[in-house]
Design a protein around this motif. Structure first.
Motif, PDB file in Angstrom:
ATOM      1  N   GLY A  86      79.073 -33.233  58.187  1.00 41.07           N
ATOM      2  CA  GLY A  86      80.516 -32.930  58.311  1.00 41.07           C
ATOM      3  C   GLY A  86      80.842 -31.825  57.376  1.00 41.07           C
ATOM      4  O   GLY A  86      80.054 -31.027  56.835  1.00 41.07           O
ATOM      5  N   GLY A  87      82.165 -31.832  56.922  1.00 44.38           N
ATOM      6  CA  GLY A  87      82.684 -30.947  55.985  1.00 44.38           C
ATOM      7  C   GLY A  87      83.438 -29.736  56.664  1.00 44.38           C
ATOM      8  O   GLY A  87      83.231 -29.513  57.776  1.00 44.38           O
ATOM      9  N   SER A  88      84.100 -29.003  55.948  1.00 45.94           N
ATOM     10  CA  SER A  88      85.071 -28.033  56.370  1.00 45.94           C
ATOM     11  C   SER A  88      84.411 -26.824  57.261  1.00 45.94           C
ATOM     12  O   SER A  88      84.952 -26.026  57.781  1.00 45.94           O
ATOM     13  CB  SER A  88      85.887 -27.390  55.252  1.00 45.94           C
ATOM     14  OG  SER A  88      85.370 -27.180  54.139  1.00 45.94           O
ATOM     15  N   PHE A  89      83.008 -26.700  56.612  1.00 46.58           N
ATOM     16  CA  PHE A  89      82.345 -25.284  57.042  1.00 46.58           C
ATOM     17  C   PHE A  89      81.270 -26.013  58.021  1.00 46.58           C
ATOM     18  O   PHE A  89      80.267 -25.466  58.322  1.00 46.58           O
ATOM     19  CB  PHE A  89      81.408 -24.813  55.934  1.00 46.58           C
ATOM     20  CG  PHE A  89      82.351 -24.259  54.948  1.00 46.58           C
ATOM     21  CD1 PHE A  89      83.327 -23.199  55.261  1.00 46.58           C
ATOM     22  CD2 PHE A  89      82.559 -24.756  53.668  1.00 46.58           C
ATOM     23  CE1 PHE A  89      84.106 -22.597  54.500  1.00 46.58           C
ATOM     24  CE2 PHE A  89      83.564 -24.107  52.750  1.00 46.58           C
ATOM     25  CZ  PHE A  89      84.429 -22.870  53.242  1.00 46.58           C
ATOM     26  N   ASN A 124      84.122 -16.162  57.835  1.00 50.72           N
ATOM     27  CA  ASN A 124      84.620 -17.564  57.657  1.00 50.72           C
ATOM     28  C   ASN A 124      84.775 -17.838  56.368  1.00 50.72           C
ATOM     29  O   ASN A 124      85.350 -19.023  56.153  1.00 50.72           O
ATOM     30  CB  ASN A 124      83.683 -18.419  58.385  1.00 50.72           C
ATOM     31  CG  ASN A 124      83.551 -18.519  60.125  1.00 50.72           C
ATOM     32  OD1 ASN A 124      84.422 -18.715  60.477  1.00 50.72           O
ATOM     33  ND2 ASN A 124      82.674 -17.587  60.606  1.00 50.72           N
ATOM     34  N   HIS A 184      81.233 -26.059  61.429  1.00 53.18           N
ATOM     35  CA  HIS A 184      80.956 -24.947  62.583  1.00 53.18           C
ATOM     36  C   HIS A 184      80.143 -23.813  62.092  1.00 53.18           C
ATOM     37  O   HIS A 184      79.595 -23.466  62.980  1.00 53.18           O
ATOM     38  CB  HIS A 184      82.566 -24.698  63.230  1.00 53.18           C
ATOM     39  CG  HIS A 184      83.374 -23.661  62.149  1.00 53.18           C
ATOM     40  ND1 HIS A 184      83.661 -24.336  60.976  1.00 53.18           N
ATOM     41  CD2 HIS A 184      83.340 -22.557  61.962  1.00 53.18           C
ATOM     42  CE1 HIS A 184      84.484 -23.401  60.263  1.00 53.18           C
ATOM     43  NE2 HIS A 184      84.003 -22.270  60.882  1.00 53.18           N
ATOM     44  N   GLU A 187      81.113 -27.414  50.322  1.00 50.11           N
ATOM     45  CA  GLU A 187      80.374 -28.096  51.168  1.00 50.11           C
ATOM     46  C   GLU A 187      79.419 -27.065  52.124  1.00 50.11           C
ATOM     47  O   GLU A 187      79.051 -27.651  53.278  1.00 50.11           O
ATOM     48  CB  GLU A 187      81.473 -28.743  52.227  1.00 50.11           C
ATOM     49  CG  GLU A 187      82.314 -29.851  51.582  1.00 50.11           C
ATOM     50  CD  GLU A 187      83.375 -30.317  52.499  1.00 50.11           C
ATOM     51  OE1 GLU A 187      83.988 -29.403  53.164  1.00 50.11           O
ATOM     52  OE2 GLU A 187      83.866 -31.230  52.296  1.00 50.11           O
ATOM     53  N   THR A 188      79.162 -25.907  51.668  1.00 52.85           N
ATOM     54  CA  THR A 188      78.534 -24.958  52.334  1.00 52.85           C
ATOM     55  C   THR A 188      77.150 -25.198  51.885  1.00 52.85           C
ATOM     56  O   THR A 188      76.737 -24.870  50.607  1.00 52.85           O
ATOM     57  CB  THR A 188      79.252 -23.763  52.394  1.00 52.85           C
ATOM     58  OG1 THR A 188      80.196 -23.618  52.751  1.00 52.85           O
ATOM     59  CG2 THR A 188      78.189 -22.678  53.183  1.00 52.85           C
TER      60      THR A 188
END
Length: 415
Positions: A100-103, A153, A105, A63-64
């Motif tokens: 969105g996604g886990s990355f 990260n 931030h 997701e990056t």
């Protein structure tokens, strides 16, 4: 490799295309204070470009997504300030939140970082003698920040990816700045051409009418002087000096017309700029004292020899300093300094006053035919000054703010 290069090319094309199109509708100008309206437009245009870059990302790690949206943030912030920069960051952050996604931030942090770093170094960048060097420093600082954020990260990707991505980022970033700087020079040259065309038109008109008007004025003046001597009419005796004064002022205007119409021949020689400035200041110091205006002069520490003409330079500087004195209504100060710009091979004269200043609209018309901010002026003094400076290969620029004063920057080619 091909999957990496294709979205990069799309991102680069988007940024270049948007830069050229922005210049078509809002021509880039150097040292021009942008209004809130223009800042907002630049902000939304930059945000549009950033969103298009986000629409074609380099998908490399789940997701990056990597793209070149940060270039839009950095360039717009450097040139237009915090308002358009914050508009872009806000819109980009909202879009990244929607994706969105886990990355999530990380995407928001690197965007905000581009804005903050550009804003911190903006003043240094705008005042830099070589903006490309300053832009390189800023990009290196941002790259370090970017790499640290990624390192903390996420797991590092293949080194080849980072080489290609950061090289493309740096090349596009510097190329965008080069395009903007080149467009600024082209816009300035176009304005110069329009201005010179107006001067030519004015000169042709002046040549055709000046002599025809001057002769009858001389005759009228002579008869008024003759009648004034023998008349018993008290009103004529009272108003004759005023009539003669106005006739002389009219004759002076016509003389200025003729100077525009038939410029005198001149030769370029090696002249010392500090000496000419000192002479000009001493000539006008009594006028400054009479008007409650102090004049401070700071010459450059070394000898400042330029390629020019003494009479042309002196007349131009006298006109500029005299205008500065007349712009101060009660008490004030004029600060004059000379500097040497080795990178451009030019001597720079800055004349600043704390007079009444001018509006943005008035500033646009300074030096144009027949435009003046004085109640009893023709605008010819500024026209002649601009023409003389340009004739000897110099440049002149005005910056002003209403109620705060005006700054005039004149440059000449160093010998």
């Amino acid at each position: 490799m091909l999957s990496l290069i294709k979205p990069l090319i799309v991102n680069i094309t988007i940024l270049f295309s948007l830069t050229f199109n922005a210049n078509l509708f809002l021509p880039f100008q150097k040292n021009v204070k942008l209004t809130l309206k223009y800042k907002s437009i630049y902000g939304f245009l930059g945000a549009f470009g950033a969103l298009l870059c986000m629409a074609y990302p380099i998908e490399t790690l789940g997701e990056t997504n990597f793209d070149l949206r940060m270039i839009a943030i950095m360039v717009v912030t450097l040139y237009a300030g915090w308002i358009p920069g914050s508009i872009i960051v806000t819109i980009v952050s909202i879009a990244r939140f929607i994706i969105g996604g886990s990355f999530l931030h990380i995407g928001i942090i690197v965007s905000i970082g581009a804005f903050v770093i550009s804003l911190l170094f903006r003043k240094q960048y705008l005042n830099a003698t070589n903006r490309f060097v300053s832009a390189s420093y800023i990009s290196i600082i941002y790259f370090l920040f970017y790499i640290i954020v990624i390192y903390i990260n996420i797991d590092f990707l293949d080194a080849k990816f980072y080489y290609i991505y950061f090289l493309a980022f740096y090349g596009t970033y510097m190329a965008t700045i080069f395009i903007i700087e080149t467009l600024m020079k082209s816009n300035k040259q176009f304005d110069e051409m329009v201005y010179m065309d107006k001067l030519t038109t004015t000169g042709q008109m002046a040549a055709s009418i000046a002599h025809e008007i001057r002769n009858p004025i001389t005759t009228v003046r002579g008869f008024i002087q003759l009648i004034q001597q023998d008349t018993v009419d008290q009103k004529l005796k009272r108003f004759a000096p005023l009539i003669l004064e106005e006739l002389d002022r009219t004759n002076n205007i016509i003389t200025n017309y003729l100077k525009l119409a038939k410029p005198e021949s001149f030769e370029l020689t090696k002249v010392e700029l500090n000496a000419i400035l000192s002479d000009s200041i001493e000539l006008l110091r009594p006028l400054g004292t009479f008007s409650n205006v102090s004049i401070e002069f700071t010459p450059c520490k070394e000898s400042c020899f330029v390629n020019g003409n003494i009479q042309h330079i002196k007349q131009s500087l006298l006109n500029i300093i005299k205008n500065a004195i007349e712009s101060i209504e009660e008490y004030g100060m004029i600060v004059i300094r000379t500097d040497i710009d080795r990178n451009e091979g030019r001597a720079v004269i800055t004349i600043e006053d704390n007079g009444k200043g001018m509006t943005k609209e008035e500033l646009k018309h300074i030096g144009l035919p027949f435009y003046t901010t004085k109640t009893k002026g023709t605008g010819l003094g500024s026209m002649i000054t601009n023409r003389l400076i340009r004739q000897i290969g110099g440049t002149i620029e005005y910056s002003s703010e209403l109620g705060k004063g005006t700054a005039v920057t004149v440059t000449f080619q160093l010998v």
